[in-house]
Write a protein that holds these residues in place. Sequence first.
Motif, PDB file in Angstrom:
ATOM      1  N   PRO A   1      36.681  40.136  79.325  1.00 54.78           N
ATOM      2  CA  PRO A   1      37.952  40.472  79.931  1.00 54.78           C
ATOM      3  C   PRO A   1      38.562  39.243  80.591  1.00 54.78           C
ATOM      4  O   PRO A   1      37.848  38.438  81.175  1.00 54.78           O
ATOM      5  CB  PRO A   1      37.552  41.503  80.990  1.00 54.78           C
ATOM      6  CG  PRO A   1      36.127  41.217  81.305  1.00 54.78           C
ATOM      7  CD  PRO A   1      35.532  40.680  80.056  1.00 54.78           C
TER       8      PRO A   1
ATOM      9  N   TYR B   1      40.182  38.014  83.491  1.00 52.09           N
ATOM     10  CA  TYR B   1      40.387  38.513  84.851  1.00 52.09           C
ATOM     11  C   TYR B   1      41.753  38.089  85.407  1.00 52.09           C
ATOM     12  O   TYR B   1      42.442  38.878  86.039  1.00 52.09           O
ATOM     13  CB  TYR B   1      39.256  38.017  85.757  1.00 52.09           C
ATOM     14  CG  TYR B   1      39.339  38.568  87.148  1.00 52.09           C
ATOM     15  CD1 TYR B   1      39.060  39.906  87.388  1.00 52.09           C
ATOM     16  CD2 TYR B   1      39.730  37.774  88.221  1.00 52.09           C
ATOM     17  CE1 TYR B   1      39.156  40.433  88.664  1.00 52.09           C
ATOM     18  CE2 TYR B   1      39.824  38.295  89.504  1.00 52.09           C
ATOM     19  CZ  TYR B   1      39.535  39.624  89.718  1.00 52.09           C
ATOM     20  OH  TYR B   1      39.632  40.153  90.978  1.00 52.09           O
TER      21      TYR B   1
ATOM     22  N   LYS C   1      44.362  40.341  84.330  1.00 49.36           N
ATOM     23  CA  LYS C   1      44.222  41.672  84.918  1.00 49.36           C
ATOM     24  C   LYS C   1      44.806  41.744  86.338  1.00 49.36           C
ATOM     25  O   LYS C   1      45.328  42.764  86.752  1.00 49.36           O
ATOM     26  CB  LYS C   1      42.732  42.048  84.940  1.00 49.36           C
ATOM     27  CG  LYS C   1      42.470  43.496  85.307  1.00 49.36           C
ATOM     28  CD  LYS C   1      41.018  43.878  85.076  1.00 49.36           C
ATOM     29  CE  LYS C   1      40.770  45.286  85.526  1.00 49.36           C
ATOM     30  NZ  LYS C   1      40.299  46.177  84.522  1.00 49.36           N
TER      31      LYS C   1
ATOM     32  N   ALA D   1      44.060  48.460  89.468  1.00 51.12           N
ATOM     33  CA  ALA D   1      42.981  47.844  88.677  1.00 51.12           C
ATOM     34  C   ALA D   1      41.649  48.556  88.908  1.00 51.12           C
ATOM     35  O   ALA D   1      40.800  48.612  88.022  1.00 51.12           O
ATOM     36  CB  ALA D   1      42.860  46.368  89.038  1.00 51.12           C
TER      37      ALA D   1
ATOM     38  N   ASP E   1      31.908  49.174  85.374  1.00 48.62           N
ATOM     39  CA  ASP E   1      32.867  48.101  85.162  1.00 48.62           C
ATOM     40  C   ASP E   1      32.414  46.864  85.936  1.00 48.62           C
ATOM     41  O   ASP E   1      32.327  46.877  87.159  1.00 48.62           O
ATOM     42  CB  ASP E   1      34.251  48.564  85.654  1.00 48.62           C
ATOM     43  CG  ASP E   1      35.338  47.538  85.367  1.00 48.62           C
ATOM     44  OD1 ASP E   1      34.989  46.367  85.106  1.00 48.62           O
ATOM     45  OD2 ASP E   1      36.519  47.902  85.412  1.00 48.62           O
TER      46      ASP E   1
ATOM     47  N   ARG F   1      37.283  34.579  86.298  1.00 52.37           N
ATOM     48  CA  ARG F   1      36.908  35.421  87.432  1.00 52.37           C
ATOM     49  C   ARG F   1      36.717  34.558  88.680  1.00 52.37           C
ATOM     50  O   ARG F   1      35.918  33.631  88.684  1.00 52.37           O
ATOM     51  CB  ARG F   1      35.624  36.190  87.130  1.00 52.37           C
ATOM     52  CG  ARG F   1      35.817  37.256  86.071  1.00 52.37           C
ATOM     53  CD  ARG F   1      34.514  37.868  85.660  1.00 52.37           C
ATOM     54  NE  ARG F   1      33.635  36.908  85.011  1.00 52.37           N
ATOM     55  CZ  ARG F   1      32.427  37.205  84.552  1.00 52.37           C
ATOM     56  NH1 ARG F   1      31.956  38.423  84.684  1.00 52.37           N
ATOM     57  NH2 ARG F   1      31.678  36.283  83.980  1.00 52.37           N
TER      58      ARG F   1
END
Lengths: 464, 207
Positions: free
Chosen positions: A25, A27, A30, A53, A68, A411
Amino acid sequence: MSACSRWLVSVASLCLAASLMGCGPNYAAKVEHMRVNIDRGDLNGAISDVNGALGVDLAAQMPSDDQDQLIPLLLLERAALLQATQQFSLSARDFQAADARIEVLDLSESSADDIAQYLFSDAMGDYKTPPYEKLLLNTMNMLNYLALADLSGAKVEARRVEVLERYFKDYTSDKPDVALGLAAYLSGFVYEKMGQPDDALRWYDTATRFGSFPGIGDVISYLMQQRPLSNDRLQAIAAQHPNALPLSEGEGEVLVVIASGVAPRREAKRVPIGLALTLAARDNTWRRSDRYKRAQRLEAEGLFKWVNYPALEGGFHSFTSAQVLVGERSVPAAMVLDVGAQAIRYFDSIEGKLALASITRLLTRSVASAATEAAIKGSGKRGDSGTALVGFLVGKAVEGAMTVADTPDTRSWNSLPSAFWIVRVRVPHGKHKIVLQTNRGGSAQVEVNLRPQQPWAVVVLRSL
Amino acid sequence: LTSPRRRSPTLTLLSLCVLTLLIAACQTTGYTINRGDDPTLDEPAMSTAFDRRDLEHLFQKNMTNLMSSRFMNSMNSVNPRPTVAILPFLNDTSEHIGPSLQALLSKIETSFVNDGRLVPVASERRDAVLAELNLQQGGAFDPVRAAQTGRQLGAHYFITGKVYDVAERTSDMRRVQYFLFMQVINVETGVIEWQQESAVTKALVPL
């Protein structure tokens, strides 16, 4: 090879491509809205974004999806934002929940994650917090409890810092992180206010090894008068402040902690292989390896090859100087921790490894593409242009899927402040207005009430 | 001359596929949390934090010891029945267990009420005196201050204690040993009439 084998190879290749499509993913993408809102100073908007989120409607709700892997990080984001909006109880709850989850992730050493990072994507595997983030998690949560005047809760966080301090000392090769200075200072404050001068002095001693804190010399001096310790450093500090006096009858103390700006964040970046090679060359073992030579060949052949790579960008200090007005008095704030500088130092220390992993992934993609093409071509008749075309297309599909799956690890804790400033001031018991004024025009105002039963207050402010 | 052996492209490709599947299968974190070697505590825990079952376990061990102690036996024939103040326990751990410690006070009170040999001071009165003395925060275990509080409550005895831990962390494990220490002190003389400590270990360990 038979037609059946050819199909098998094609299907296996496409399965590989498909299985990678859902990996890693991004980040930064997001939390993009949250980042924009933080930079605009819209903290409530940013909290709504993190709630979205996390899959909840309100900050009072906790996420239900424990699987998650981004949840610990999102909880950290929300905890810092809730603290910035003075919602200290909710912030403490989120920090605690994030701490418990991060601890589990942090202890897990998965070799599968390491392989995945080198073969497919930087963002595969669990999020590992850097040392300064670990310390700041407990430091910021200690601030929550101090703001709530809950010394017992703050002491728990001080003890968690102590466990981390021992861990860094005994089990890691890293030097102690400078973030330990602020954590130690606040821990000293907690024990001082609990009436435990020995522990307070031990923490203040640690704090002075990592930075300078306004007024700490006076505090050490009067605590040493209460409980003289045979510690040469503390004795020397106390000797420099011979006239320090403890709080007198009717006198209290206000500690103002200002979290300012936003620390630099990780952004996805595509860089040419040449630059990545330069960064990765910091690693001597890698420089002597075959992979390094192959990567150099790719560069020398002038192939237009790029690698996916996280870079540290953005971040800002919201002011360079600030005053805190306590009634008529104006006291300058002192920066006690530059988180932004610490984040950059840490990133510099790992950048070579990140570049190395990204080059390895590039080479893996080339090998997979060539292997797929060769396997399918080899299964057909010599000169069969149809088979050659299928081989070429499936090979490119595999390389394309691996390129898409190769997500740089963006991240990082995006709501983390870039610096912490403090002001510590003595005031008489009673109500006091505390006003923050910065050189960039920012301001904030709160009121404290010091009573004989509660002769101290900690004010926590966030300036963006 | 022999040419170097070339790796089969099919083999290379299939190896990559197998590796991908293996990695996908290994993405779960290989950790569990246990409660040490006590076979009675076989229910998996959620974390290394001090939870309801740990509290129950330590409380039962200490109260069983207290109720059968020489001190409690000496209360069998005392009339009128002496009063006991149940004072807050100190949290000296690296976990936020404040609510659990509050629950502990209620459980001790219930045990004394059901046992009948000592009369506990009502919790409302105790809380009011503690608030007056500003002893809610952490200082309650100080024996001198606790004795003062006991006198103010008109109690003959007070019971208090603390939960502390020895927390350690290595590169692949976190272990916390929790200790529940309790004591009964005579308010008048300051003599420790009974004390007991019990422990539970929790660890976050590799599977």
